[in-house]
Design an enzyme around this catalytic site. Structure first.
Site, PDB file in Angstrom:
ATOM      1  N   HIS A  32      64.090 -10.386  41.051  1.00 20.49           N
ATOM      2  CA  HIS A  32      64.888 -11.111  42.047  1.00 20.49           C
ATOM      3  C   HIS A  32      64.951 -12.603  41.695  1.00 20.49           C
ATOM      4  O   HIS A  32      66.032 -13.201  41.658  1.00 20.49           O
ATOM      5  CB  HIS A  32      64.254 -10.897  43.426  1.00 20.49           C
ATOM      6  CG  HIS A  32      64.948 -11.579  44.552  1.00 20.49           C
ATOM      7  ND1 HIS A  32      65.710 -10.895  45.468  1.00 20.49           N
ATOM      8  CD2 HIS A  32      64.988 -12.883  44.935  1.00 20.49           C
ATOM      9  CE1 HIS A  32      66.192 -11.750  46.358  1.00 20.49           C
ATOM     10  NE2 HIS A  32      65.759 -12.972  46.064  1.00 20.49           N
ATOM     11  N   GLU A  33      63.806 -13.181  41.406  1.00 19.53           N
ATOM     12  CA  GLU A  33      63.760 -14.619  41.129  1.00 19.53           C
ATOM     13  C   GLU A  33      64.413 -14.961  39.797  1.00 19.53           C
ATOM     14  O   GLU A  33      64.990 -16.040  39.635  1.00 19.53           O
ATOM     15  CB  GLU A  33      62.322 -15.132  41.201  1.00 19.53           C
ATOM     16  CG  GLU A  33      61.617 -14.880  42.537  1.00 19.53           C
ATOM     17  CD  GLU A  33      62.359 -15.365  43.773  1.00 19.53           C
ATOM     18  OE1 GLU A  33      63.194 -16.297  43.680  1.00 19.53           O
ATOM     19  OE2 GLU A  33      62.117 -14.809  44.867  1.00 19.53           O
TER      20      GLU A  33
ATOM     21  N   HIS B 223      67.993 -15.546  40.389  1.00 18.90           N
ATOM     22  CA  HIS B 223      68.206 -16.928  40.843  1.00 18.90           C
ATOM     23  C   HIS B 223      68.176 -17.894  39.656  1.00 18.90           C
ATOM     24  O   HIS B 223      69.000 -18.807  39.570  1.00 18.90           O
ATOM     25  CB  HIS B 223      67.131 -17.350  41.845  1.00 18.90           C
ATOM     26  CG  HIS B 223      67.217 -16.689  43.178  1.00 18.90           C
ATOM     27  ND1 HIS B 223      68.410 -16.484  43.849  1.00 18.90           N
ATOM     28  CD2 HIS B 223      66.240 -16.202  43.988  1.00 18.90           C
ATOM     29  CE1 HIS B 223      68.159 -15.890  45.000  1.00 18.90           C
ATOM     30  NE2 HIS B 223      66.856 -15.699  45.114  1.00 18.90           N
TER      31      HIS B 223
END
Length: 188
Positions: free
Chosen positions: A90-91, A94
């Site tokens: 997920h990160e 980003h």
């Protein structure tokens, strides 16, 4: 997300910083994380192993991407390897968004919402099995509902996104951001 000093104390089944760091190291060998790191490298934003750090967090989040610093995984909010794998994935989405968009402003609610939509959609956060384990069951539309719910949770931690501003920002960028699957050819 404020980092607290590291500790070796377990709390309700969570991991120590040291255990979490070992779990992060293991996650770096998963196919999805390797793929995202390769794409970041091709985009000119390669990340080394020290880009990932286990910390104790003062918020209920599982992790965070901090521009210019890297990915932080909250050891006091992590219990199993699958959580670490998902947080790192997920990160990294980003980080990919931050890399490819020279003008990404994390204080801008619409920018933040877009990256959260992409990360929730592309990381596997909303896979139907995970949703079932969370107690959310629906035959149609559960994936999008999950993404919306998780985006709103993340935006609630941004002091620039409160109330209707968060929801309006998410809705304004939804179609473009939900359908943007880069660096994947399609949503995994």
């Amino acid at each position: 997300m404020e980092e607290k000093p590291t500790s070796s104390v377990h709390s309700q089944g969570t991991k120590t910083v040291e255990e979490c760091q070992a779990m992060i190291h293991k996650s770096l060998r998963t196919p999805m994380v390797r793929f995202l790191r390769e794409r970041l490298e091709k985009a000119g934003c390669g990340v080394q192993d020290n880009f990932f750090k286990a910390v104790i967090c003062d918020q209920p989040a599982a992790g965070a991407y901090i521009p210019g610093e890297g990915v932080r995984v909250c050891s006091n909010n992590i219990r199993i390897q699958d959580q670490v794998n998902r947080v790192v994935t997920h990160e990294l989405i980003h980080a990919f968004d931050d890399c490819r968009a020279a003008n990404l402003d994390w204080d801008d609610c619409a920018h933040h919402a877009c990256s959260e939509i992409r990360a929730a959609h592309l990381s596997g956060d909303c896979h139907y099995k995970r949703e079932l384990l969370r107690g959310f069951m629906k035959l149609r539309g559960q994936g999008e509902e999950c993404v919306r719910r998780r985006v709103m949770q993340s935006l609630s931690l941004n002091p620039n996104c409160f109330g209707l501003a968060a929801k309006d920002s998410m809705e304004a960028v939804w179609d473009v951001c939900y359908n943007d699957t880069q660096p994947f050819d399609r949503a995994p």
